[in-house]
Design a protein around this motif. Structure first.
Motif, PDB file in Angstrom:
ATOM      1  N   ILE A 158       0.840  -1.196   0.000  1.00  0.00           N
ATOM      2  CA  ILE A 158       0.000   0.000   0.000  1.00  0.00           C
ATOM      3  C   ILE A 158       0.875   1.247   0.000  1.00  0.00           C
ATOM      4  CG2 ILE A 158      -1.620   1.351   1.397  1.00  0.00           C
ATOM      5  CD1 ILE A 158      -2.845  -1.323   2.276  1.00  0.00           C
ATOM      6  N   ARG A 159       1.903   1.264   0.846  1.00  0.00           N
ATOM      7  CA  ARG A 159       2.799   2.427   0.900  1.00  0.00           C
ATOM      8  C   ARG A 159       3.486   2.671  -0.438  1.00  0.00           C
ATOM      9  NH1 ARG A 159       4.530   0.379   5.795  1.00  0.00           N
ATOM     10  NH2 ARG A 159       6.443  -0.336   4.822  1.00  0.00           N
ATOM     11  N   SER A 160       3.982   1.623  -1.050  1.00  0.00           N
ATOM     12  CA  SER A 160       4.689   1.795  -2.320  1.00  0.00           C
ATOM     13  C   SER A 160       3.731   2.241  -3.427  1.00  0.00           C
ATOM     14  CB  SER A 160       5.414   0.514  -2.723  1.00  0.00           C
ATOM     15  OG  SER A 160       4.512  -0.529  -2.948  1.00  0.00           O
ATOM     16  N   PHE A 161       2.515   1.735  -3.395  1.00  0.00           N
ATOM     17  CA  PHE A 161       1.515   2.125  -4.387  1.00  0.00           C
ATOM     18  C   PHE A 161       1.128   3.596  -4.215  1.00  0.00           C
ATOM     19  CE2 PHE A 161      -2.840   2.004  -6.175  1.00  0.00           C
ATOM     20  CZ  PHE A 161      -2.489   1.627  -7.451  1.00  0.00           C
ATOM     21  N   LYS A 162       0.979   4.036  -2.968  1.00  0.00           N
ATOM     22  CA  LYS A 162       0.647   5.435  -2.701  1.00  0.00           C
ATOM     23  C   LYS A 162       1.782   6.362  -3.120  1.00  0.00           C
ATOM     24  CE  LYS A 162      -2.690   4.976   1.025  1.00  0.00           C
ATOM     25  NZ  LYS A 162      -2.971   5.282   2.441  1.00  0.00           N
ATOM     26  N   LYS A 163       3.026   5.916  -2.948  1.00  0.00           N
ATOM     27  CA  LYS A 163       4.169   6.725  -3.369  1.00  0.00           C
ATOM     28  C   LYS A 163       4.165   6.933  -4.884  1.00  0.00           C
ATOM     29  CE  LYS A 163       7.370   5.563   0.322  1.00  0.00           C
ATOM     30  NZ  LYS A 163       8.624   4.878   0.674  1.00  0.00           N
ATOM     31  N   LEU A 164       3.852   5.876  -5.610  1.00  0.00           N
ATOM     32  CA  LEU A 164       3.790   5.994  -7.073  1.00  0.00           C
ATOM     33  C   LEU A 164       2.677   6.948  -7.494  1.00  0.00           C
ATOM     34  CD1 LEU A 164       4.312   2.278  -8.118  1.00  0.00           C
ATOM     35  CD2 LEU A 164       5.936   4.164  -8.362  1.00  0.00           C
ATOM     36  N   PHE A 165       1.544   6.862  -6.820  1.00  0.00           N
ATOM     37  CA  PHE A 165       0.413   7.744  -7.110  1.00  0.00           C
ATOM     38  C   PHE A 165       0.793   9.192  -6.831  1.00  0.00           C
ATOM     39  CE2 PHE A 165      -3.487   9.902  -5.680  1.00  0.00           C
ATOM     40  CZ  PHE A 165      -4.214   9.816  -6.852  1.00  0.00           C
ATOM     41  N   ARG A 166       1.416   9.426  -5.690  1.00  0.00           N
ATOM     42  CA  ARG A 166       1.801  10.779  -5.307  1.00  0.00           C
ATOM     43  C   ARG A 166       2.857  11.343  -6.251  1.00  0.00           C
ATOM     44  NH1 ARG A 166      -0.239  15.101  -3.612  1.00  0.00           N
ATOM     45  NH2 ARG A 166       1.023  16.293  -2.183  1.00  0.00           N
ATOM     46  N   ARG A 167       3.754  10.507  -6.717  1.00  0.00           N
ATOM     47  CA  ARG A 167       4.777  10.942  -7.676  1.00  0.00           C
ATOM     48  C   ARG A 167       4.124  11.450  -8.965  1.00  0.00           C
ATOM     49  NH1 ARG A 167       9.405  12.934  -9.471  1.00  0.00           N
ATOM     50  NH2 ARG A 167      10.361  11.752 -11.125  1.00  0.00           N
ATOM     51  N   ALA A 168       3.133  10.715  -9.452  1.00  0.00           N
ATOM     52  CA  ALA A 168       2.427  11.122 -10.664  1.00  0.00           C
ATOM     53  C   ALA A 168       1.678  12.436 -10.425  1.00  0.00           C
ATOM     54  CB  ALA A 168       1.464  10.035 -11.108  1.00  0.00           C
ATOM     55  N   GLN A 169       1.107  12.610  -9.246  1.00  0.00           N
ATOM     56  CA  GLN A 169       0.396  13.844  -8.929  1.00  0.00           C
ATOM     57  C   GLN A 169       1.340  15.039  -8.892  1.00  0.00           C
ATOM     58  OE1 GLN A 169      -1.501  13.134  -5.146  1.00  0.00           O
ATOM     59  NE2 GLN A 169      -3.512  13.225  -6.091  1.00  0.00           N
ATOM     60  N   GLN A 170       2.471  14.875  -8.235  1.00  0.00           N
ATOM     61  CA  GLN A 170       3.397  15.983  -8.060  1.00  0.00           C
ATOM     62  C   GLN A 170       4.018  16.453  -9.371  1.00  0.00           C
ATOM     63  OE1 GLN A 170       4.062  17.820  -5.320  1.00  0.00           O
ATOM     64  NE2 GLN A 170       2.426  16.661  -4.334  1.00  0.00           N
ATOM     65  N   LEU A 171       4.188  15.564 -10.307  1.00  0.00           N
ATOM     66  CA  LEU A 171       4.777  15.953 -11.588  1.00  0.00           C
ATOM     67  C   LEU A 171       3.868  16.891 -12.375  1.00  0.00           C
ATOM     68  CD1 LEU A 171       6.447  12.653 -12.774  1.00  0.00           C
ATOM     69  CD2 LEU A 171       7.581  14.801 -12.218  1.00  0.00           C
ATOM     70  N   LYS A 172       2.588  16.857 -12.113  1.00  0.00           N
ATOM     71  CA  LYS A 172       1.645  17.709 -12.838  1.00  0.00           C
ATOM     72  C   LYS A 172       1.667  19.161 -12.371  1.00  0.00           C
ATOM     73  CE  LYS A 172      -1.770  14.507 -14.487  1.00  0.00           C
ATOM     74  NZ  LYS A 172      -3.206  14.293 -14.609  1.00  0.00           N
ATOM     75  N   ARG A 173       2.411  19.467 -11.338  1.00  0.00           N
ATOM     76  CA  ARG A 173       2.383  20.803 -10.745  1.00  0.00           C
ATOM     77  C   ARG A 173       3.295  21.801 -11.443  1.00  0.00           C
ATOM     78  NH1 ARG A 173       3.092  21.293  -4.786  1.00  0.00           N
ATOM     79  NH2 ARG A 173       2.078  23.264  -5.255  1.00  0.00           N
ATOM     80  N   SER A 174       3.820  21.500 -12.571  1.00  0.00           N
ATOM     81  CA  SER A 174       4.722  22.396 -13.274  1.00  0.00           C
ATOM     82  C   SER A 174       3.960  23.602 -13.831  1.00  0.00           C
ATOM     83  CB  SER A 174       5.405  21.659 -14.420  1.00  0.00           C
ATOM     84  OG  SER A 174       6.192  22.562 -15.160  1.00  0.00           O
TER      85      SER A 174
END
Length: 69
Positions: A24-40
């Motif tokens: 669950i932790r690793s899956f959430k990290k991947l999700f959060r990584r994808a979210q953060q990249l959109k903030r450009s």
């Protein structure tokens, strides 16, 4: 979904889901990584193109991880 599968398999003595908290932790990290990249907010077209490529790659990794579960 992962938590539900872990709860069901515990009484049966199955160890397949013994690392469900880590998953669950690793899956959430991947999700959060994808979210953060959109903030450009860059105006530079070259930077936008590079960022778009990173976003697509992060989403591919996220989807592949989701299909693995």
């Amino acid at each position: 979904m992962i938590q539900l599968a872990a709860l069901i398999s515990q009484p049966q003595g199955r160890t397949l889901w013994r690392q469900y908290e880590y998953n669950i932790r690793s899956f959430k990290k991947l999700f959060r990584r994808a979210q953060q990249l959109k903030r450009s907010t860059s105006k530079d077209k070259q930077k936008k193109a590079i960022r778009e490529e990173l976003i697509i790659n992060a989403h591919k990794i996220y989807v592949e991880a989701a299909q693995g579960y």
